[in-house]
Design a protein around this motif. Structure first.
Motif, PDB file in Angstrom:
ATOM      1  N   ASP A  38     -16.690 -36.615   2.173  1.00  0.00           N
ATOM      2  CA  ASP A  38     -17.960 -36.012   1.764  1.00  0.00           C
ATOM      3  C   ASP A  38     -19.079 -36.588   2.626  1.00  0.00           C
ATOM      4  OD1 ASP A  38     -16.629 -34.824  -0.395  1.00  0.00           O
ATOM      5  OD2 ASP A  38     -17.124 -36.484  -1.749  1.00  0.00           O
TER       6      ASP A  38
ATOM      7  N   TYR B 269     -23.909 -32.789   0.773  1.00  0.00           N
ATOM      8  CA  TYR B 269     -24.596 -32.983  -0.503  1.00  0.00           C
ATOM      9  C   TYR B 269     -26.005 -33.470  -0.187  1.00  0.00           C
ATOM     10  CZ  TYR B 269     -19.912 -32.958  -2.583  1.00  0.00           C
ATOM     11  OH  TYR B 269     -18.646 -32.615  -2.961  1.00  0.00           O
TER      12      TYR B 269
ATOM     13  N   PRO C 188     -17.988 -31.185   3.539  1.00  0.00           N
ATOM     14  CA  PRO C 188     -19.041 -30.655   2.673  1.00  0.00           C
ATOM     15  C   PRO C 188     -20.270 -31.562   2.638  1.00  0.00           C
ATOM     16  CG  PRO C 188     -17.272 -31.579   1.355  1.00  0.00           C
ATOM     17  CD  PRO C 188     -16.805 -31.596   2.772  1.00  0.00           C
TER      18      PRO C 188
ATOM     19  N   GLN D 183     -25.459 -29.152   9.706  1.00  0.00           N
ATOM     20  CA  GLN D 183     -24.558 -28.179   9.103  1.00  0.00           C
ATOM     21  C   GLN D 183     -23.979 -27.236  10.162  1.00  0.00           C
ATOM     22  OE1 GLN D 183     -26.375 -25.423   6.241  1.00  0.00           O
ATOM     23  NE2 GLN D 183     -24.692 -25.877   4.834  1.00  0.00           N
TER      24      GLN D 183
ATOM     25  N   LEU E  13     -26.580 -26.105  -1.678  1.00  0.00           N
ATOM     26  CA  LEU E  13     -25.736 -27.290  -1.562  1.00  0.00           C
ATOM     27  C   LEU E  13     -25.698 -28.052  -2.882  1.00  0.00           C
ATOM     28  CD1 LEU E  13     -26.923 -28.635   1.917  1.00  0.00           C
ATOM     29  CD2 LEU E  13     -24.832 -27.341   1.399  1.00  0.00           C
TER      30      LEU E  13
ATOM     31  N   SER F  56     -24.354 -20.140  -1.396  1.00  0.00           N
ATOM     32  CA  SER F  56     -24.137 -20.307   0.046  1.00  0.00           C
ATOM     33  C   SER F  56     -22.652 -20.215   0.344  1.00  0.00           C
ATOM     34  CB  SER F  56     -24.662 -21.670   0.505  1.00  0.00           C
ATOM     35  OG  SER F  56     -23.861 -22.714  -0.042  1.00  0.00           O
TER      36      SER F  56
ATOM     37  N   GLN G 266     -20.869 -22.619   1.248  1.00  0.00           N
ATOM     38  CA  GLN G 266     -20.228 -23.824   0.700  1.00  0.00           C
ATOM     39  C   GLN G 266     -20.116 -23.784  -0.815  1.00  0.00           C
ATOM     40  OE1 GLN G 266     -21.590 -27.731   2.111  1.00  0.00           O
ATOM     41  NE2 GLN G 266     -21.184 -28.621   0.110  1.00  0.00           N
ATOM     42  N   LEU G 267     -21.108 -23.201  -1.493  1.00  0.00           N
ATOM     43  CA  LEU G 267     -21.190 -23.358  -2.944  1.00  0.00           C
ATOM     44  C   LEU G 267     -21.722 -22.090  -3.598  1.00  0.00           C
ATOM     45  CD1 LEU G 267     -20.758 -25.697  -5.036  1.00  0.00           C
ATOM     46  CD2 LEU G 267     -23.204 -26.152  -4.822  1.00  0.00           C
TER      47      LEU G 267
ATOM     48  N   THR H 245     -19.910 -26.826  11.001  1.00  0.00           N
ATOM     49  CA  THR H 245     -19.256 -25.538  10.724  1.00  0.00           C
ATOM     50  C   THR H 245     -18.922 -24.747  11.992  1.00  0.00           C
ATOM     51  OG1 THR H 245     -21.422 -24.483  10.453  1.00  0.00           O
ATOM     52  CG2 THR H 245     -20.346 -25.328   8.459  1.00  0.00           C
TER      53      THR H 245
ATOM     54  N   ASP I 190      -9.780 -33.040   4.160  1.00  0.00           N
ATOM     55  CA  ASP I 190     -10.132 -32.669   2.791  1.00  0.00           C
ATOM     56  C   ASP I 190     -10.335 -33.881   1.886  1.00  0.00           C
ATOM     57  OD1 ASP I 190     -10.787 -30.673   0.943  1.00  0.00           O
ATOM     58  OD2 ASP I 190      -8.783 -30.714   0.058  1.00  0.00           O
TER      59      ASP I 190
END
Length: 326
Positions: free
Chosen positions: A104, A164, A162, A139, A181, A208, A210-211, A143, A101
């Motif tokens: 990025d 970007y 994540p 991606q 994203l 999505s 993710q976001l 995932t 965590d």
């Protein structure tokens, strides 16, 4: 609510400095950003540039992560057409496993290099054409939903790293919106399409996994000092050095005086180069904070990623300390 601030560290190698010293400085800058409450620090992939030490971006991220505690670290960005999605998934899966965590992965499609270096990277002019598909393949690896039967990226952290999308044109804005994203615009060196790109991103955004809502990050240059005149002096020195490096690329090998650099920057050709750093906050802590607040509002940004350009490490550290969220 205060606008989150982040840090873009280009890991510069100053004249007379070694890459090892640059890496030590990157650790100190990240620690300063961590103490000051910055959200993340990103490093950019560049190749064949003697003044930038972040070419092996994932390695540098791991080094800094091992010497910090809580701040997020990542790529701003990895130039995905230079690599296979599987290799990047393995690298950042490893980072995400070692530092849960905190990692990025920003992605761009530019070469981050010149034509000859592109060839050395085994990349050609068509490599960027599959960027959208490559992002989705990456991606899938991150995932656990691989698009290639029988192929998985190992290791894969419990929480996906994540993604970007980075850009300086409408292409990246449209892709980030279509994939749901976060989007980071490189307005710290390519300011022209900032407002249009963020507008397109927000208008076209599709939620999505993710976001759920759009998240736009804008780049801005910062030189903060305890005194206004000192900040201006540091800005002039930094941008002269940048211009001098630009003018001495290739076969040209000569020393330009400050007066020659200033004359060039005042010319039409130099003016175009100067415009690249249009968005620059310079001054005391209060002056910089006011500038960043106005810039974020004008740009429609949810977060600002700041590039501190003072030439000495101590001055960059002080600039980071003085720059607070508006």
């Amino acid at each position: 609510m205060a606008i989150p601030l982040s840090l873009l560290d280009l890991a510069p190698i100053a004249p007379g400095q070694t890459a090892r010293e640059s890496f030590a400085a990157s650790v100190e800058l990240a620690r300063a950003a961590e103490r000051a409450g910055y959200r993340r620090v990103w490093y950019a992939e560049h190749h064949n540039m003697p003044s930038i030490a972040s070419s092996a971006t994932s390695v540098l991220i791991g080094h800094v992560a091992a010497h910090t505690d809580t701040i997020r670290l990542g790529a701003g960005g990895i130039m995905l057409p230079n690599h296979s999605p599987l290799v990047i998934a393995e690298q950042f899966g490893t980072l995400g496993t070692l530092f849960p965590d905190r990692i990025d992965l920003g992605l761009g499609r530019a070469p981050g290099s010149d034509q000859n270096t592109m060839l050395a990277l085994r990349r050609d002019n068509s490599s960027a054409d599959t960027f959208p598909q490559d992002v989705q393949e990456l991606q899938g690896f991150l995932t656990g939903k691989s698009r290639i039967p029988g192929v998985e990226a190992v290791p894969r952290p419990e929480a996906p790293v994540p993604l970007y999308i980075l850009g300086s044109s409408l292409f990246g804005a449209q892709l980030a919106a279509a994939l749901g994203l976060p989007y980071a615009f490189a307005s710290h060196f390519a300011p022209d399409a900032l407002h249009q790109a963020i507008g397109v991103y927000r208008d076209s955004f599709r939620p999505s996994a993710q976001l759920a809502e759009p998240w736009a990050i804008a780049g801005v240059n910062v030189i903060a000092a305890d005194d206004h005149d000192l900040a201006v002096e540091q800005k002039n020195a930094a941008y002269r050095a940048r211009t001098r490096a630009f003018l001495t690329r290739g076969p040209i090998r000569r020393n330009f005086t400050d007066a020659e650099i200033d004359d060039f920057l005042a010319s039409p050709s130099g003016g175009q180069l100067a415009q690249m750093t249009r968005y620059t906050a310079v001054g005391t802590a209060a002056e910089v904070r006011d500038y960043l607040e106005a810039f974020a509002k004008e740009a429609g940004a949810d977060e600002l990623i700041t590039a501190h350009h003072a030439q000495s490490v101590d001055d960059r550290l002080r600039s980071i300390e003085l720059t607070t969220a508006p």
